[in-house]
Write a protein that holds these residues in place. Structure first.
Motif, PDB file in Angstrom:
ATOM      1  N   PHE A 197     103.755  11.319 106.482  1.00  0.00           N
ATOM      2  CA  PHE A 197     104.562  10.415 107.298  1.00  0.00           C
ATOM      3  C   PHE A 197     104.302  10.671 108.780  1.00  0.00           C
ATOM      4  O   PHE A 197     104.459  11.794 109.262  1.00  0.00           O
ATOM      5  CB  PHE A 197     106.048  10.606 107.005  1.00  0.00           C
ATOM      6  CG  PHE A 197     106.902   9.534 107.608  1.00  0.00           C
ATOM      7  CD1 PHE A 197     107.100   8.337 106.934  1.00  0.00           C
ATOM      8  CD2 PHE A 197     107.484   9.694 108.861  1.00  0.00           C
ATOM      9  CE1 PHE A 197     107.882   7.327 107.483  1.00  0.00           C
ATOM     10  CE2 PHE A 197     108.255   8.686 109.421  1.00  0.00           C
ATOM     11  CZ  PHE A 197     108.458   7.500 108.734  1.00  0.00           C
ATOM     12  N   ALA A 198     103.930   9.626 109.501  1.00  0.00           N
ATOM     13  CA  ALA A 198     103.633   9.764 110.924  1.00  0.00           C
ATOM     14  C   ALA A 198     104.504   8.797 111.701  1.00  0.00           C
ATOM     15  O   ALA A 198     104.593   7.611 111.370  1.00  0.00           O
ATOM     16  CB  ALA A 198     102.162   9.465 111.184  1.00  0.00           C
ATOM     17  N   ASN A 211     112.051  16.973 109.956  1.00  0.00           N
ATOM     18  CA  ASN A 211     110.818  17.618 109.521  1.00  0.00           C
ATOM     19  C   ASN A 211     109.695  16.633 109.201  1.00  0.00           C
ATOM     20  O   ASN A 211     108.926  16.812 108.245  1.00  0.00           O
ATOM     21  CB  ASN A 211     111.084  18.534 108.321  1.00  0.00           C
ATOM     22  CG  ASN A 211     110.052  19.643 108.232  1.00  0.00           C
ATOM     23  OD1 ASN A 211     109.270  19.847 109.167  1.00  0.00           O
ATOM     24  ND2 ASN A 211     110.029  20.338 107.108  1.00  0.00           N
ATOM     25  N   ALA A 212     109.586  15.609 110.022  1.00  0.00           N
ATOM     26  CA  ALA A 212     108.445  14.695 109.893  1.00  0.00           C
ATOM     27  C   ALA A 212     107.177  15.491 110.146  1.00  0.00           C
ATOM     28  O   ALA A 212     107.175  16.421 110.952  1.00  0.00           O
ATOM     29  CB  ALA A 212     108.573  13.568 110.911  1.00  0.00           C
ATOM     30  N   SER A 213     106.103  15.123 109.464  1.00  0.00           N
ATOM     31  CA  SER A 213     104.896  15.943 109.612  1.00  0.00           C
ATOM     32  C   SER A 213     104.047  15.519 110.811  1.00  0.00           C
ATOM     33  O   SER A 213     103.107  16.219 111.179  1.00  0.00           O
ATOM     34  CB  SER A 213     104.076  15.948 108.315  1.00  0.00           C
ATOM     35  OG  SER A 213     103.865  14.660 107.826  1.00  0.00           O
ATOM     36  N   PHE A 214     104.377  14.388 111.431  1.00  0.00           N
ATOM     37  CA  PHE A 214     103.658  13.953 112.636  1.00  0.00           C
ATOM     38  C   PHE A 214     104.627  13.165 113.499  1.00  0.00           C
ATOM     39  O   PHE A 214     105.163  12.141 113.063  1.00  0.00           O
ATOM     40  CB  PHE A 214     102.461  13.084 112.242  1.00  0.00           C
ATOM     41  CG  PHE A 214     101.611  12.619 113.400  1.00  0.00           C
ATOM     42  CD1 PHE A 214     100.390  13.241 113.683  1.00  0.00           C
ATOM     43  CD2 PHE A 214     102.013  11.547 114.201  1.00  0.00           C
ATOM     44  CE1 PHE A 214      99.599  12.816 114.750  1.00  0.00           C
ATOM     45  CE2 PHE A 214     101.230  11.111 115.264  1.00  0.00           C
ATOM     46  CZ  PHE A 214     100.016  11.746 115.536  1.00  0.00           C
ATOM     47  N   VAL A 215     104.850  13.628 114.718  1.00  0.00           N
ATOM     48  CA  VAL A 215     105.811  12.957 115.605  1.00  0.00           C
ATOM     49  C   VAL A 215     105.184  12.800 116.988  1.00  0.00           C
ATOM     50  O   VAL A 215     104.804  13.800 117.619  1.00  0.00           O
ATOM     51  CB  VAL A 215     107.114  13.762 115.748  1.00  0.00           C
ATOM     52  CG1 VAL A 215     108.123  13.003 116.613  1.00  0.00           C
ATOM     53  CG2 VAL A 215     107.711  14.074 114.393  1.00  0.00           C
ATOM     54  N   ALA A 216     105.076  11.558 117.452  1.00  0.00           N
ATOM     55  CA  ALA A 216     104.445  11.312 118.748  1.00  0.00           C
ATOM     56  C   ALA A 216     105.231  10.283 119.529  1.00  0.00           C
ATOM     57  O   ALA A 216     106.067   9.561 118.978  1.00  0.00           O
ATOM     58  CB  ALA A 216     103.014  10.825 118.539  1.00  0.00           C
ATOM     59  N   ARG A 217     104.965  10.244 120.850  1.00  0.00           N
ATOM     60  CA  ARG A 217     105.530   9.178 121.659  1.00  0.00           C
ATOM     61  C   ARG A 217     104.435   8.553 122.518  1.00  0.00           C
ATOM     62  O   ARG A 217     103.582   9.267 123.048  1.00  0.00           O
ATOM     63  CB  ARG A 217     106.650   9.699 122.557  1.00  0.00           C
ATOM     64  CG  ARG A 217     107.388   8.556 123.264  1.00  0.00           C
ATOM     65  CD  ARG A 217     108.327   9.039 124.368  1.00  0.00           C
ATOM     66  NE  ARG A 217     109.571   9.572 123.845  1.00  0.00           N
ATOM     67  CZ  ARG A 217     110.112  10.720 124.262  1.00  0.00           C
ATOM     68  NH1 ARG A 217     109.496  11.456 125.171  1.00  0.00           N
ATOM     69  NH2 ARG A 217     111.252  11.127 123.774  1.00  0.00           N
ATOM     70  N   GLY A 218     104.476   7.225 122.615  1.00  0.00           N
ATOM     71  CA  GLY A 218     103.494   6.518 123.436  1.00  0.00           C
ATOM     72  C   GLY A 218     104.190   5.517 124.325  1.00  0.00           C
ATOM     73  O   GLY A 218     105.415   5.379 124.313  1.00  0.00           O
ATOM     74  N   PHE A 219     103.403   4.791 125.090  1.00  0.00           N
ATOM     75  CA  PHE A 219     103.945   3.867 126.084  1.00  0.00           C
ATOM     76  C   PHE A 219     103.069   2.626 126.065  1.00  0.00           C
ATOM     77  O   PHE A 219     101.844   2.729 126.168  1.00  0.00           O
ATOM     78  CB  PHE A 219     103.920   4.573 127.453  1.00  0.00           C
ATOM     79  CG  PHE A 219     104.321   3.729 128.626  1.00  0.00           C
ATOM     80  CD1 PHE A 219     105.249   2.693 128.509  1.00  0.00           C
ATOM     81  CD2 PHE A 219     103.768   3.980 129.889  1.00  0.00           C
ATOM     82  CE1 PHE A 219     105.610   1.940 129.614  1.00  0.00           C
ATOM     83  CE2 PHE A 219     104.133   3.227 130.998  1.00  0.00           C
ATOM     84  CZ  PHE A 219     105.055   2.197 130.853  1.00  0.00           C
ATOM     85  N   SER A 220     103.683   1.478 125.941  1.00  0.00           N
ATOM     86  CA  SER A 220     102.865   0.273 125.826  1.00  0.00           C
ATOM     87  C   SER A 220     102.179  -0.057 127.143  1.00  0.00           C
ATOM     88  O   SER A 220     101.276  -0.877 127.180  1.00  0.00           O
ATOM     89  CB  SER A 220     103.690  -0.912 125.319  1.00  0.00           C
ATOM     90  OG  SER A 220     104.707  -1.215 126.238  1.00  0.00           O
ATOM     91  N   GLY A 221     102.587   0.627 128.221  1.00  0.00           N
ATOM     92  CA  GLY A 221     101.874   0.474 129.480  1.00  0.00           C
ATOM     93  C   GLY A 221     100.613   1.323 129.533  1.00  0.00           C
ATOM     94  O   GLY A 221      99.881   1.285 130.520  1.00  0.00           O
TER      95      GLY A 221
END
Ligand SMILES: Cc1ncc(C[n+]2csc(CCOP(=O)(O)OP(=O)(O)O)c2C)c(N)n1
Ligand SMILES: Cc1ncc(C[n+]2csc(CCOP(=O)(O)OP(=O)(O)O)c2C)c(N)n1
Ligand code: SF4
Ligand code: SF4
Ligand SMILES: [Mg+2]
Ligand SMILES: [Mg+2]
Lengths: 286, 591, 286, 591
Positions: free
Chosen positions: A195-196, A167-177
């Protein structure tokens, strides 16, 4: 609080040169981080940056701020202590998949559910870089590494699914490319009051040939336009798909940071117990 | 022999109000100007086991309570069976006949007086829950404690429960007191209060510890529940936020320690509290704090080991971990309170030491101190000198080095949030700026810098560092540490009454050792006795490594505090080896 | 392997009497466990039972078998070492919410994704019983306890959601007030070849008046008939609902236990590296 | 002075094949019957830093390698700059002119010979990747190592890479060798092989450690990667399953330790391997194993502390944690291999001790042993005596007590899966059956039982426990532990050549101490020198606590192994204090 002169990404560089291998994904993440800091105009002395141990955990040495390079797996609770003790600071944690999701796993659900206003940037290379190439919790089953000569026997952990379950309030995924996309995610994450978590796919060309910029590009795709990031179950479903989505999976808008709850508690205690007066408290023991 | 006092034990089922009876009685006695000390054991199991509360009331300050007693109030058969043979000669057992059918095991020399706790509570208070109030009333009369004082405390306790409950309790209380009036006659005890009302408090070691932390300006406390340290965390949750601080019940001891380091890094005074198993989990992070030179206070309330061991029992067996428990070489300070009063002042001191020397300070308390309550002079907050971290001079700010190699070893520190002091706190070996540096020359220099802080400290040889009671002409000196102090003091006094002169050295700081003071103590005597509540002689080992001598080791690991009698016995034995009564030949044959 | 004479629930009792408070939920769980063992005809000497520290972790003292009462939070990895070393044993872990989801959290995702054939029975009373009543990770926000005098500031952890996110191959919830249902769940869990988790709602009448048999009964409800326990997202969604469902949330049928993977690896190594011959291996260093 | 040998260092960028060049050359030399020892350092950073490989080749067994060398092969300028001043007098630098433009820093006394590694590799092998092969060929000629032997190893190494790669490498190799033929003349070294071909192996300490575990019958290994212990885990993953065992890369050190306890509980020989930071995390569970009396072997490959410290460097600073690092009192055994050969036999012994005494055994290896390779006589598996757990007699089975209080302290054990031995392994204090029991009498009895096992062991005073090299008439004795042994041995020999007689005591078991043997060693000399690679004198502290003497402490914490010269210097100093050359007055004035 904009400063007299706007801080440029380069202003966040310390004199120290990164010690990463050429081609390491962490360079891209570091640059995106410099840019996000500059865009948000975070003053270096208001930045508290925590890390554990690993190649990725060396990042704080290269960032102007008050930095803390602790032991393996304990950056999250250290950062929480800092944020609770000085809520004015912008508190960020960086580290690797091993640091955060192997030895550090035990802290994740708890820091997450307390929801302090901390941004956690996980540099996920699906390998142990610093110790020269053993499997990580995110390594796919069957992967051969120096500690799995005939292939890993373990199914990997899914960081995004796990964080959504916690139950994190912000969850994202990124790519260093994709430094531009990454910068945007960092900006959103740091701006989120709570918490992000940003899972950054960050290749390790030295020890993990199974996850390179080249092999990732075709797999990575932004979350569909119609993804509803306020729907936790939908976010969880996206996290389980074979497509490697980037973007914000989940974002809960009602988020009371832990440090705010502590502030309310302080007020409540004064209300019930009176102003702080140590001598008076001692006298209660008469 | 020892000053006039009365020793009462109450025993019964956990949850029957045994502890609160004892608590109220001793607090009332203290309010009247008497000195009290109490000692309690909880059942190791959760509920339904045997609980006991023992108290000593006296005119003069009390040093130790011992394990024996003159009066036993038995709530049930189990208590009667378990405790009757702890009675001193000429003692009396008061028992509830409704719950104690069988007195056959009790020795004939012990007087037995039935006190119908259950019946009276039912009859007068209308509920058998008032049993403990009957006992309280009766014992108040026995100890000549003013009924009004007791009733006042009962009123405070029950004021929130409504008139009916309160009245029922007061009725039972009075019934017990009246019964005492009729029953007690010669057995009653009259003690003369010596101190003035209102100058003392009755408090436990754990409460005193947390108050000491508040006095020192602690602003962050994180802990994980563990017997017997949990009540420090609980006390903190009730008060620290009001004093502007933050308390976190962490997910484990490692997190608690890490978050303290984070809090300390941003400039706050931080602490954690635990017991043996938790202390071990903190080892890696204690080492980090030492390496990063961050102040932090770790309270370790020792309990019986090894492993989960005897979790509700007394033992002094974490010393060697506290002193040596780091892989790699990381200086830290270890102090050990000897009394409940020490828990307050020495914990406050621990914060000052941590801030001043920028390193972890471990406070070795124990089960005995943690849960016993004691009359102590009201803590004087103004006596606590609150130290702050060393800040850089303007000169130093021109080229700020977080880990500057100074003559004292202490470097100036700047808190996050302050412009101009950006730096990194590394766990890697580093140069004066904090930049990683792995040369041997640098490593040796930084090791020396970090350990120099201990030298700086141990050179100070200040009075708080030890209690030193030299006795003119003594051939023997006892060295103890921590909560054994009272028992040793009483034993020394008892020995003196028998003509054996014994000095007593009791350090409050156990690492680094107050070397000069110990050397002085050692130089004056023929033989040293080291007293410890553990199996292997941990402090003795440490002393031997430093001072190369051959002490007599008195070691007890019985789960209960050592008594003055036990110490005395050893004193007498050692004295006899120095002055053999028998002709030399016979004495040699003994060996 | 049925024994000559069928083992009855009472045959699993040791001489030791449980030390729990009257009314403790753990009694119900223990009885259901005796029954499940008897139904499955587990021979006591083939049972290896592990626990940590807590009231609930005392359970092994009352069960005939080879039992291990370790330290707080480490029962899962200890049990894994045992199962890998002797796959013939029926390995079960019991413990509390504090033991398993506070200090022990760090092991959960990893033991789970490795999927050894272990049954994990969590006796969840939403409190720390043994240490006399502090909040647990499963305690609801706002709950007052000895360590949260003005109410807990933390949102609770959802064990079922977490285990589903970790991809456990069997996830169920039971209630010690429903011994028959609980026995059935234990039987299914122990029979499942892989990691099986049963969250047991087990009231602590001594320290937690917020979760009693009485207060639970109206909230508890069996999972809807049409719940598809092979659908991980659906199981996750059910876990987030306010209804306290009991039953099997998730059950993945393709489950290769970790110890089996190790057995295959052994065979593979012999295939590639030859029969075990230490002297020959040493000679390779010539 | 010392026997004929050649000392070569190769330096360059990590990843250029520095390590494999050294590896191949030393292995070829060993195949020819020479003795070799090698020493390498990795860059502390991940890639691109400076790597070096040093080797010593000799006719006789080698004890230490030192830090200096006669021949330097510099692949690049950085290596040249960093290493040139480690050269012994009369040494020669071979450098690649394409990469080393600036020789100005090199002292004039050092000969410099350009070796066009890059150019030759390009020209003859067709790829600059063959640089290291040119170097290998050249150095083979320099050390008179048979080209065919080297070529054979190169063939083995590249056989999977295809003909083309192999041919290119062989061409470069030959080119290097030929260049050597033309260049080397007087600088060439001719060493006579003394041992027979094929009786020795070349192996590192970590490899030897895991082989020792295999020899002892280890069936479970769980570890978490950490420098410099990771290669033990990695070696295990490649071989242990084939030997019927299981290897797990755990999620952390705590899990690794817990799973070993689980494996041991069901009857398997189990081990874990770690370094300082990980060792601290295991402390609580090591204490549990001791309390539950379960055998388990913990390999601690020490590195530079404190905290993350100097993770790739040498230090002997985990000793005090290994010995004292438990809260509560839990016996364990600590052994320390002194050589690569010890890593094999002593690790195997550690398993026997663990099984026999049913307790954790810590093996204190270190970075130096872990990564250096060495010629050792081929390990003889038949010399390993494999101990098993004590099983109950039929008599004992009638009333089986898992924790029976026996004269040796060791109780019979039954494994899960066996009918008739049902029991519980508790972390709580317990009676002989394992049922929790918190009385003082029982606690003291069980403490005594557990610690009695150490007494039983230390009474055995067996030969493996220490290396004791008494020298007739010696006034001095050096005590060291672990990997300093070779340097001390050489220093003693060098001292003897100067007429200073020095004995040498080097225990393999450091806790419990081999008391009788140490007492004997101490009794014979006037002064003891304790040599350790740490800052605080950890072993010395332990010795002093036991033996009450006043050693000279030679302490180094430079991140590199101590050298014979450094030890010799201290021997000479101490010798001079015993035999002052100057008139007494002057000597006193010095103090
Ligand atoms: C307590 C402890 N255990 C193990 C290590 C060794 N160690 C250092 S970094 C690391 C893992 C690195 O992996 P990750 O966190 O993914 O970072 P990366 O190097 O891949 O960026 C390990 C196991 C350590 N420093 N401390
Ligand atoms: C390392 C360590 N930390 C803390 C403790 C103290 N402790 C014992 S049980 C327990 C928690 C009990 O809660 P739970 O696991 O939920 O079990 P319950 O008693 O509620 O069944 C704690 C904190 C301990 N024994 N060891
Ligand atoms: S080893 Fe991998 S993660 Fe580490 S610096 Fe090199 S490329 Fe990056
Ligand atoms: S305290 Fe609670 S959990 Fe523990 S035995 Fe009592 S009722 Fe059960
Ligand atoms: Mg990684
Ligand atoms: Mg619980």
């Amino acid at each position: 609080m904009p400063t007299a002169e706007k801080l440029k990404p380069n202003d966040y560089k310390t004199g120290r040169e990164p010690i990463w291998c050429p081609g390491c994904g962490d360079f891209g993440a570091l640059n995106a981080f410099y840019q996000a800091l500059s865009e948000l105009e975070v003053e270096p002395h208001m930045l508290a940056l925590f890390s554990g141990i690993g190649c990725s955990s060396r990042l704080p040495y290269f960032v102007n701020g008050y930095c803390h390079h602790g032991v393996h797996g304990r950056a999250l609770p250290a950062a929480m202590g800092a944020k609770l003790s000085n809520p004015e600071l912008t508190v960020v944690v960086t580290g690797g998949d091993g640091d955060g999701f192997s030895i550090g796993t035990g802290h994740v659900p708890h820091i997450v559910r307390r929801n302090p206003d901390i941004t956690y940037i996980m540099l996920d290379n699906e390998i142990y870089g610093l110790t020269k190439g053993q499997i990580a919790p995110t390594s796919p089953v069957g992967m051969t590494t120096s500690s799995t000569p005939l292939g890993s026997l373990e199914d990997p952990l899914n960081p995004v699914a796990l964080l959504i379950a916690c139950n994190a309030s912000f969850v994202a995924r990124g790519f260093s490319g994709d430094p531009k996309g990454l910068k945007d995610l960092f900006v959103k994450a740091i701006s989120h009051p709570g918490f992000a978590f940003v899972d950054v796919l960050s290749p390790c060309p030295t020890f993990n040939m199974d996850m390179t910029y080249q092999s990732l590009r075709p797999k990575v795709s932004p979350l569909p336009e119609d993804h509803d990031s306020s729907d936790r179950v939908a976010a969880f479903a996206r996290a389980l798909e074979p497509v490697v989505y980037t973007g914000v999976f989940y974002h809960r808008r009602e988020s009371i940071p832990y440090e705010k709850r502590h502030a309310s508690l302080r007020a409540k205690q004064v209300e019930y117990g009176g102003q702080p007066d140590l001598a008076a408290l001692i006298r209660k023991f008469r | 022999m020892s000053a006039p006092h009365v020793l009462i034990r109450i025993g019964g089922e956990g949850g029957e109000g045994i502890i609160s009876t004892g608590d109220l009685l001793s607090r009332a006695a203290s309010r009247q100007g008497l000195c009290i000390m109490t000692y309690r054991t909880y059942p190791a199991e959760i509920k339904g086991g045997l609980a006991q509360f023992q108290m000593k009331l006296a005119s003069d300050p009390i040093r130790s309570i011992g394990l024996r007693f003159q009066h036993l109030m038995a709530f049930n058969q189990e208590a009667l069976d378990a405790f009757h043979d702890g009675m001193l000669k000429g003692g009396t057992i008061y028992y509830d006949p409704a719950e104690c059918p069988d007195l056959s095991k009790v020795s004939g020399e012990i007087e037995r007086v039935p006190i119908p706790l259950t019946d009276l509570a039912k009859e007068k208070g209308g509920s058998i829950r008032g049993k403990n109030m009957v006992a309280l009333g009766f014992l108040s009369r026995l100890a000549s404690v003013d009924l009004e004082t007791v009733a006042g405390l009962v009123r405070e306790k029950f004021k929130r429960k409504g008139e009916k409950v309160l009245d029922s309790n007061l009725a039972s209380l009075n019934a017990g007191y009246d019964l005492g009036d009729q029953t007690i006659d010669g057995r009653g005890v009259k003690l003369t209060p010596k101190s003035q009302r209102g100058q003392s408090i009755v408090i436990s070691g754990n409460e005193a510890t947390m108050l000491g932390a508040l006095a020192a300006g602690c602003k962050y406390m994180a802990g994980y529940p563990i017997t017997p340290a949990s009540s420090i965390l609980e006390f903190a949750t009730r008060h620290l936020p009001r004093f502007g601080g933050t308390v976190v019940q962490a997910e484990d001891e490692i997190s608690a320690m890490a978050s303290c380091i984070g809090a300390s890094f941003v400039g706050k005074k931080a602490m954690t509290a635990t017991s043996g198993p938790g202390l071990m989990l903190k080892g890696e992070l204690i080492t980090l704090a030492s390496t990063q030179e961050l102040p932090v206070v770790i309270i370790d309330v020792q309990r019986g080991g090894p492993s989960t061991g005897l979790p509700t029992k007394q033992e002094q067996s974490d010393l060697k971990f506290a002193i040596y428990g780091t892989a790699g070489e990381a200086p830290k300070i270890v102090v050990a309170p000897a009394t409940v009063e020490d828990c307050f002042y020495l914990t406050a001191k621990a914060f000052s030491l941590a801030e001043e020397y920028q390193m972890p300070v471990i406070v070795l308390s124990d089960t005995n101190l943690a849960v016993r309550t004691e009359t102590v002079p009201e803590f004087d907050v103004s006596r606590v000198d609150v130290a702050e971290r060393l800040r850089p001079t303007p000169e130093q700010m021109k080229d700020y080095k977080r880990y500057e190699d100074t003559p004292t070893g202490v470097s100036p520190i700047i808190d996050p949030g302050t412009p101009g002091g950006l730096h990194i706190a590394p766990g890697l070996e580093h140069d004066e700026y904090g930049t990683p540096c792995y040369t041997g020359v640098n490593h040796t220099k930084m090791n020396a810098k970090r350990f120099r802080k201990l030298e700086t400290l141990s050179k100070r040889a200040e009075e708080w560092m030890a209690d030193w009671a030299p006795v003119e002409g003594a051939e023997l000196c006892i060295i103890g540490w921590g909560s054994t102090k009272g028992a040793i003091q009483e034993a020394c006094q008892m020995a003196a009454e028998r003509g054996i002169r014994v000095s007593h050295f009791h350090p409050r700081i156990v690492a680094p050792l107050p070397e000069a003071q110990i050397r002085e103590a050692l130089s004056k005597v023929k033989k040293v006795i080291v007293v410890e509540e553990n199996f292997t002689g941990q402090f003795s080992h440490f002393l031997k490594a430093k001072f190369k001598f051959d002490p007599v080791e008195v070691l007890r690991s019985m789960g209960v505090p050592i008594t003055p009698d036990e110490v005395l016995e050893e004193i007498v034995k050692v004295h006899e080896t120095l002055h053999p009564a028998k002709p030399q030949g016979a004495s040699y044959a003994h060996r």
